[in-house]
Design an enzyme around this catalytic site. Sequence first.
Site: not given
Length: 375
Positions: A170, A197
């Site tokens: 990501s 994350y």
Amino acid sequence: METLLLGAGLLLGAYVLVYYNLVKAPPCGGIGSLRGRTAVVTGANSGIGKMTALELARRGARVVLACRSRERGEAAAFDLRQESGNNEVIFMTLDLASLASVQAFATAFLSSEPRLDILIHNAGISSCGRTREAFNLLLRVNHVGPFLLTHLLLPRLKSCAPSRVVVVSSAAYRRGRLDFTRLDCPVVGWQQELRAYADSKLANVLFARELATQLEGTGVTCYAAHPGPVNSELFLRHLPGWLCPILRPLAWLVLRAPGGGAQTPLYCALQEGIEPLSGRYFANCRVEEVSPAARDDQAAHRLWKATEKLAGLGPGEDDDNPDEEPRPQDPGTPSSLNAPSPEKTTVSGPSLSYRGSPDLSKLTQRRIQVKAELS
């Protein structure tokens, strides 16, 4: 009235520009027929993973859906068989939060499947939800589990070379800052979850980079793939219930559908001629330069050694006695799954690592050459 119509027209025009330049994903090309080849896609019961598996099945591959939920995994396999017309879509249980489950999956797969041509690490979480563990659950599911699975399946990937490993990352990796002294510390609160994350996505990019170094010359190539802004359940599932109805319509307007998010991972898995770009980061079906933290080869190697320890593969970089027999503990599946007790597991298999400082000269020369070709 004319002013209102003009404003509406300008808004529509701006949306079209944004949609076609930032939201709409370029279609994936690549190998047309995958008959006789086998692919594993983790987290393939919904979203990007399911759309990725669907395209692979449509091209004739035997596709293994590696998912935690048997009910959802078998339902997805049925749907994909119906939609693709390919009966070689099967489900196998895999819970990346449990090292024992990863090992059990690898054992079952290697005993039943003679080939592995494509391994796509799609599964991931963005929040711990209500689960509380004594380890970093986000890093375990997003990085350590895929690292261990790659290790265990690598002999089959090598025997079927040319083969590929795709790690779905990501753009959030840019906010990642790995603290090697606290890699596996529990994550508490939404602020820590956001940081964890981003750290796990940075770990994905560094993992692909170091894996390319380890596998140079073997015929196995690997890539980190950013699916883009996707309208999936990854983030919405953890929002307050009252907020979801407000954000869902907005997400539908400005985010990609899961099928669009699957295009870059599919590109990395199928596009011919990108082998010299092994270890690189892709977005919108093209290679992209990453931030300095994501191209730090020393950090990538250090993360590799630390992850070996977390995955139970060997001593970590800070162990005083590197020859001591490792005794890893796996806290097991998340507590929300009602696991009876933490289990212990020692993972065996061929080692991916090398001893001493990495010799990066060959890889550095290759990257300089590729950069020159791209410029």
